[in-house]
Enzyme design. Structure first.
Site, PDB file in Angstrom:
ATOM      1  N   GLY A 267       0.822  -1.211   0.000  1.00 42.25           N
ATOM      2  CA  GLY A 267       0.000   0.000   0.000  1.00 42.25           C
ATOM      3  C   GLY A 267       0.849   1.252   0.000  1.00 42.25           C
ATOM      4  O   GLY A 267       2.065   1.194  -0.223  1.00 42.25           O
ATOM      5  N   ASN A 268       0.217   2.385   0.227  1.00 44.55           N
ATOM      6  CA  ASN A 268       0.952   3.642   0.297  1.00 44.55           C
ATOM      7  C   ASN A 268       0.273   4.569   1.301  1.00 44.55           C
ATOM      8  O   ASN A 268      -0.752   4.217   1.867  1.00 44.55           O
ATOM      9  CB  ASN A 268       1.052   4.290  -1.091  1.00 44.55           C
ATOM     10  CG  ASN A 268      -0.327   4.566  -1.665  1.00 44.55           C
ATOM     11  OD1 ASN A 268      -1.044   5.421  -1.177  1.00 44.55           O
ATOM     12  ND2 ASN A 268      -0.698   3.805  -2.697  1.00 44.55           N
ATOM     13  N   ARG A 269       0.858   5.750   1.509  1.00 42.60           N
ATOM     14  CA  ARG A 269       0.392   6.603   2.615  1.00 42.60           C
ATOM     15  C   ARG A 269      -0.649   7.631   2.199  1.00 42.60           C
ATOM     16  O   ARG A 269      -0.957   8.546   2.946  1.00 42.60           O
ATOM     17  CB  ARG A 269       1.603   7.302   3.242  1.00 42.60           C
ATOM     18  CG  ARG A 269       2.546   6.321   3.927  1.00 42.60           C
ATOM     19  CD  ARG A 269       3.790   7.020   4.451  1.00 42.60           C
ATOM     20  NE  ARG A 269       3.461   8.179   5.233  1.00 42.60           N
ATOM     21  CZ  ARG A 269       4.147   9.309   5.223  1.00 42.60           C
ATOM     22  NH1 ARG A 269       5.205   9.435   4.441  1.00 42.60           N
ATOM     23  NH2 ARG A 269       3.781  10.317   5.974  1.00 42.60           N
ATOM     24  N   SER A 270      -1.208   7.491   1.012  1.00 44.05           N
ATOM     25  CA  SER A 270      -2.207   8.474   0.591  1.00 44.05           C
ATOM     26  C   SER A 270      -3.433   8.422   1.510  1.00 44.05           C
ATOM     27  O   SER A 270      -3.946   7.347   1.816  1.00 44.05           O
ATOM     28  CB  SER A 270      -2.631   8.174  -0.846  1.00 44.05           C
ATOM     29  OG  SER A 270      -3.743   8.951  -1.175  1.00 44.05           O
TER      30      SER A 270
END
Ligand code: CTP
Length: 442
Positions: free
Chosen positions: A233-236
């Site tokens: 995943g990512n931190r958006s």
């Protein structure tokens, strides 16, 4: 009149001049006892109310109570007065249909297009906006069948208010409680207000920069499954995408938000006119965006889409290899083979779902040894070919989450169109006005 009621009637005064006609639907849920409070707040705010209850609602609350508080007789069946063709009469009378509480069964029947009682028949017939305030047990609310029903209803433009979390009828607690009557009424009035503004603007040939337009916005970060319990995943956070959706709605657009893992508080705070569709992975997002974009005037890709996904996803949890020996810094290596995801933004440019639509992208950059943020932004603008690319610096304390933003907006050739520093709302308003300019050919 208490403070809350004063607030609701003040809001009503600015919402729509003169009384509006609201059909209050009541479905079979223990929370039906709260319907009279909803009706009373609406009437105190100056609106006319007609109650349509289902048979099962009347097991929880008596028709005389609903009639007394609404000032009108309560209707239930399609055949109560066949000569009056009541579902058509009620549907045409309504400026708004508000169902509070909406049970799981009612959501399923509305989703299926059923018309087997006066309430569902009215919803199917009415041209007025429909707001549904669900109330049910947490397991029912979280059940995939209900999730899917809610997603489809939202996709079709019905407004489904998020239920509250808290103590339920039994010992347990969780999401599924009917929101407080004040929240239900203020969200319903917000819908009336928006419809009213839109109607006025259309009549007077003025108004929002995007009146009558359809804008698709993606938001949040996709998650690519590694196994049943893990993902890449990512931190958006989805804040910028939600701000764009709100700013587009503010300008009169019909907005579809395709969201990947956006916090429910952010989704709840969206104007009720924004339809929300969930798409968790890059592939889900590709399909949802392209489908929604078929009649869109503009598509704005604010989502952080994973560039790669694991080649294969086992059905069972991947087990840890033998651990490192005592005192050894590293153990056996582990690697996951990845394959590229489709580039949704570039695909919208090279193969637009609708000819002439405006495509807007974001470039999240950190800068590196090869060049600074803007150097990479310009290269990306040329590579992707979007009409507008908002370049911003991201990192530990920059860009992600509830922090101010600074963007430089580039055109498809990488030339600067605008730059702005400010809150995500301010950046969103800038981008919406630039996009509206392109949509309207100015
Ligand atoms: N984007 C997309 N599909 C992808 C990856 C990104 O549509 N598979 C979109 C994003 O929504 C954003 C823009 O492309 O609007 C740029 O995203 P970004 O992550 O900055 O660029 P990448 O193409 O992923 O390039 P890189 O990670 O190499 O910087």
């Amino acid at each position: 009149m208490n403070e809350l009621q004063t607030a609701v009637s003040e809001r009503a005064a600015t919402a729509a001049p003169g009384p509006r006609r609201v059909v209050v639907g009541v479905a079979g849920s223990i929370a039906a006892y709260k319907a009279p409070f909803v009706i009373r707040l609406l009437r105190q705010a100056g609106h006319q109310v007609k109650v349509v209850a289902t048979e099962s609602a009347l097991r929880f609350i008596g028709a005389p109570a609903l009639a007394a508080v609404s000032g009108q007789t309560v209707s239930t069946g399609v055949f109560d007065d066949p000569a009056a063709v009541e579902h058509v009469a009620v549907a045409e009378w309504a400026d708004l249909v508000l169902v509070a509480p909406a049970s799981a069964d009612l959501l399923a029947r509305v989703r299926a297009g059923r018309a087997d009682d006066l309430l569902t028949a009215t919803i199917l017939t009415s041209q007025a906006p429909v707001v549904l305030a669900p109330a049910m047990h947490t397991q029912m609310w979280l059940n995939p069948a209900t999730r899917e029903n809610v997603a489809v209803l939202r996709e079709r433009g019905l407004r489904v208010i998020e239920p509250d979390s808290g103590r339920l009828t039994g010992e347990d607690s969780g999401p599924g409680r009917l929101p407080e009557p004040e929240r239900i009424v203020s969200q319903a009035l917000a819908v009336l207000q928006q419809e009213h503004r839109r109607g006025d603007a259309v009549e007077e040939g003025r108004g929002g920069l995007l009146n009558g337009r359809h804008v698709v916005v993606s938001a949040g970060g996709t998650r690519e499954p590694i196994d049943p319990v893990r993902y890449l995943g990512n931190r958006s956070s989805g804040r910028q995408g939600c701000a764009l959706a709100a700013a587009a709605a503010e300008q009169g657009a019909r907005v579809t938000l395709i969201q990947a893992h956006v916090a429910s508080e952010l989704l709840d705070a969206l104007p009720p006119s924004v339809s929300v569709i969930a798409a968790g992975t890059a592939h889900d997002m590709l399909h949802a965006v392209r489908e929604a974009a078929r009649d869109a005037d503009a598509v704005m890709m604010a989502a952080a889409v994973a560039d790669y996904r694991p080649v294969s996803v086992p059905a069972t949890k991947i087990k840890k290899q033998a651990p490192a020996g005592a005192g050894r810094a590293s153990g056996p290596m582990m690697s996951i083979e990845l394959t590229a995801n489709p580039d949704i933004l570039a695909g919208l440019v090279s193969d637009p779902p609708r000819a002439g639509q405006i495509v807007v992208g974001f470039a999240a950059e950190t800068g590196d040894d090869d060049g600074d943020v803007l150097f990479h932004g310009r290269a990306k603008a040329r590579r992707k070919g979007a009409h507008l690319l908002a370049v911003n610096a991201v990192g530990e304390d920059l860009g992600f989450g509830d922090v101010p933003n600074a963007v430089v907006v580039l055109d498809a050739q990488g030339s600067e169109v605008a730059r702005r520093q400010g809150s995500k709302k301010e950046i969103a308003r800038l981008l919406i006005s630039l996009t509206a300019g392109l949509v309207n050919g100015s």
